[in-house]
Design a protein around this motif. Structure first.
Motif, short mmCIF file in Angstrom:
data_model
loop_
_atom_site.label_atom_id
_atom_site.label_comp_id
_atom_site.label_asym_id
_atom_site.label_seq_id
_atom_site.Cartn_x
_atom_site.Cartn_y
_atom_site.Cartn_z
N PRO A 132 -3.82 2.96 -5.98
CA PRO A 132 -4.08 2.73 -7.00
C PRO A 132 -3.28 3.76 -7.97
CG PRO A 132 -6.03 3.79 -5.88
CD PRO A 132 -4.95 3.43 -4.92
N VAL A 133 -2.69 4.54 -7.60
CA VAL A 133 -1.96 5.33 -8.38
C VAL A 133 -0.61 4.75 -8.76
CG1 VAL A 133 -0.67 7.84 -8.51
CG2 VAL A 133 -2.74 7.46 -7.14
N GLY A 134 -0.39 4.42 -9.89
CA GLY A 134 0.65 3.80 -10.20
C GLY A 134 0.39 2.26 -10.19
N GLY A 135 -0.61 1.79 -9.71
CA GLY A 135 -1.14 0.32 -9.72
C GLY A 135 -0.28 -0.53 -8.61
N THR A 136 0.00 0.10 -7.53
CA THR A 136 0.96 -0.57 -6.58
C THR A 136 0.21 -1.22 -5.52
OG1 THR A 136 2.27 1.28 -7.27
CG2 THR A 136 3.16 -0.11 -5.55
#
Lengths: 291, 394
Positions: free
Chosen positions: A61-65
């Protein structure tokens, strides 16, 4: 014996490192991403597999990847649906190459078609208009989407128009489901706080298995072909293995940061070959074990 | 022949000494030095009354303070077997019981108070629980009279408050007017009610000892504002729509605890002790779903101070960080420990943990959540054990 005594003495002196990894019949196969690959995960939260193309999809979820890896663990691609993904928390592979993703920032389910570069967003609601708060999702053999609703602690099966078709709920006294898996013999769901596992098969009353060992924070569930139940304990950093009747058998791994240890793990999943995949959020990796 | 006669004489003297002289450990010899008056009271411990000092003390030498023949816990439980059995089954133990310090509350010889309590119950309990020693406009009678044992089991129980009975059964033991109770609670079965959720068991300012902060519709008697709608979270979100966004985090605390409304897992929909309709004892609310965390913490020698106020470090609706902490460990800890940055081990992207390749932060070495058995709740001994986990050649 000698080694045990040395470890005990070290523990007394406060010198003992994290204990050895308890992997039972499992052998460490690989880590996603490989440490020397130059690819980095921040805080992976979920994994999905495509059994046809034999690929792993890891949700960070960090950076939506979303990151994909081949069966050997080689990194293939990183993907954020043209910026449409801000905070994905779960993913499932659908038909026609589409991916279903839960986007937490908006509480929507997204249908992403990478080849067509198309993203469609859906708000999910019950028939009475009340909100579904999606937390996990999966696609069954007939292509129907199933979603875990944290708001009610239920699993809901949706029809082709994403309307609620069936609601799977715990019995009275249940504390709400935290994970579910679709298997050939039904839908399995974990009620972590109540220490129970439910199996729903169409047209029959659910069968309920009470786990005979208390855990600190049961968060994810898997079922192997022999019917053994694997329950991930997030706070303990362990996977407790139970027999089909909920009888405790053994425990895998342990809390820590070294190789073979878990630090706030988030999900367990068997891949197409029955290999055990463990998403380890705190250690920023996915560990894969085979037998 | 002489030798045989000497041996016989020695044996005869020894027999005489055993049979005629007072046996050591019997009160008659003990009281030659210890004043008998110090062992008298309204209630006398049976071994004292029977003058069997040797049941607990060795008159010559012992490994335990007070010449006790065994460690205090073992000694007391040797006779008080039913108590031992009950304690073994209890989920929660009173701290002195856990420490085996029976003498923390009981006088071992004699006392003016029933149960050989060291002091009158009120004085004894408030001696440690001074924070609870409050005056209320409307005190609960047992509290006012200092009869703590009316509701609490001072040894242990299955409730973290050491309540004698779970649920409404505790209250209904005295408040027997079930019909009246039913009428006051909209006809509900009083046995199914969570009395302590709304009523403060020690006292309050309002009639019925209702907790101090009231939900507006409840205070106005507008029950239908909430009850006329869905019993799910929508009945809350209808007015508190803006709150929903605070749950849109990677780790959301939105979790139905009973298949119903997840909001009421933490918030009382009628009354509470403080803003947000929450209980005064914050940790108590958290413990109901996270008993494992509290249990592990209770087993540790070193814990972070103020650990019962969970919201100091955790975002209770949701967070993007593991453990639902309010931010990275470096940020959260710096909220109170800003100065530590100037002298601590390097942290962040420039100091990667060799075990997993992630940036080091405060929690790499400390466990502020549960605590550890090492000073400053470190993950190992600061003299070496902690450091060698990464510095292998150290």
């Amino acid at each position: 014996m000698k080694y045990g005594i040395i470890l005990a003495v070290l523990a007394l002196l406060g010198l003992a490192p994290e204990g050895g990894a308890e992997t039972g019949p499992w052998n460490f196969l690989m880590q996603l991403p490989a440490r020397d690959s130059g690819v980095k995960l921040d805080r992976p939260i979920a994994i999905a597999v495509d059994s046809d193309s034999r690929r792993y999809y890891v949700v960070d979820p960090v950076g939506g990847t979303l990151l994909s890896f081949d069966r050997e663990g080689k990194h293939l691609a990183a993907f954020n649906a043209g910026g449409a993904l801000k905070q994905p928390v779960a993913l499932a592979k659908g038909g026609s190459g589409a991916l279903w993703v839960i986007e937490r920032s908006t509480n929507q389910v997204l249908r992403v078609n990478p080849s067509e570069q198309q993203v469609r967003r859906f708000d999910l609601r019950y028939d009475d208009g009340s909100l579904i708060f999606p937390a996990r999702l999966a696609v069954d053999g007939r292509g129907r989407l199933l979603v875990l609703d944290r708001m009610r602690g239920t699993v809901v099966r949706l029809d082709d128009n994403l309307k609620v078709e069936t609601i799977y709920a715990a019995q009275s006294g249940g504390r709400g489901f935290v994970d579910f898996k679709i298997k050939a013999d039904g839908i399995w769901a974990l009620d972590g706080l109540a220490g129970k596992i439910y199996r729903f098969s169409d047209g029959a009353a659910p069968s309920v298995i009470t786990l005979d060992r208390a855990m600190t924070f049961p968060l994810s569930l898997e079922i192997d072909q022999a019917g053994q139940l694997y329950v991930l304990d997030r706070h303990a950093g362990t996977i407790a293995v139970f027999g089909a009747q909920g009888d405790f058998r053994h425990e895998l791994l342990g809390r820590g940061k070294r190789h073979g240890k878990l630090w706030y793990p988030a999900q367990v999943l068997f891949d197409w070959e029955g290999r055990l995949c463990v998403v380890d959020e705190g250690n920023s990796r996915v560990d894969i074990f085979n037998r | 022949m002489k030798r045989i006669a000497k041996s016989l004489l020695s044996l005869a003297l020894a027999w005489f000494a055993l049979m005629v002289l007072p046996a050591p450990g019997l009160a008659s010899s003990c009281f030659e030095c210890h004043k008998p008056g110090d062992f008298q009271g309204a209630v006398v411990h049976r071994p004292v009354a029977e003058k069997r000092c040797d049941q607990c003390h060795n008159p010559h030498v012992a490994r335990h303070e007070g010449l006790l023949v065994k460690e205090q816990r073992e000694l007391c439980q040797g006779c008080h077997e039913p108590l031992r059995a009950r304690m073994e089954k209890s989920t929660f133990l009173h701290q002195p019981v856990k420490e085996g310090n029976c003498g923390g509350c009981h006088a071992p010889h004699a006392s003016a108070v029933a149960g050989l309590l060291d002091k009158p119950e009120k004085e004894l309990c408030f001696g440690c629980h001074d924070r609870l020693n409050k005056s209320y406009a409307r005190p609960h009678k047992p509290f006012q009279e200092g009869r703590c044992g009316t509701c609490h089991d001072p040894h242990g129980g299955d409730d973290y408050r050491l309540l004698k009975t779970a649920g409404a059964g505790l209250c209904l033991g005295c408040h027997k007017n079930e019909e009246g109770m039913k009428q006051s609670h909209l006809g509900r079965d009083s046995r199914a009610l969570d009395c302590l959720g709304c009523h403060h068991p020690h006292g309050g300012d309002a009639r019925g000892l209702l907790r101090g902060v009231k939900h507006k519709p409840f205070a106005q008697g507008n029950c239908q504002t909430c009850h006329g709608k869905s019993q799910g979270a929508d009945s809350c979100l209808g007015c508190h729509q803006g709150v929903l966004a605070s749950f849109n985090k990677t780790h959301s605390h939105l979790q139905s605890s009973d298949g119903g409304n997840p909001c009421i897992a933490c918030h009382n929909p009628h009354v509470g002790d403080r803003a947000g309709l929450l209980p005064a004892n914050e940790g108590a609310g958290c413990q109901s779903c996270h008993p494992g965390t509290f249990k592990r913490r209770s087993e540790m020698l070193h814990q972070h101070p103020g650990w019962n106020k969970c919201s100091d470090c955790h975002d209770l609706h949701g967070s993007d960080w593991p453990g639902m902490v309010k931010g990275s460990a470096a940020e959260v800890c710096a909220g109170c420990h800003e100065r530590h940055k100037s002298f601590s081990h390097p942290m962040g992207e420039k100091a990667l943990d060799p075990r997993n390749g992630t940036p080091m932060d405060c929690m790499t070495c400390h466990d502020a959540n549960v605590g550890t058995n090492y000073k400053y709740f470190l993950h190992g001994s600061a003299e070496r054990g902690l450091c060698v986990q990464c510095h292998l050649s150290y």
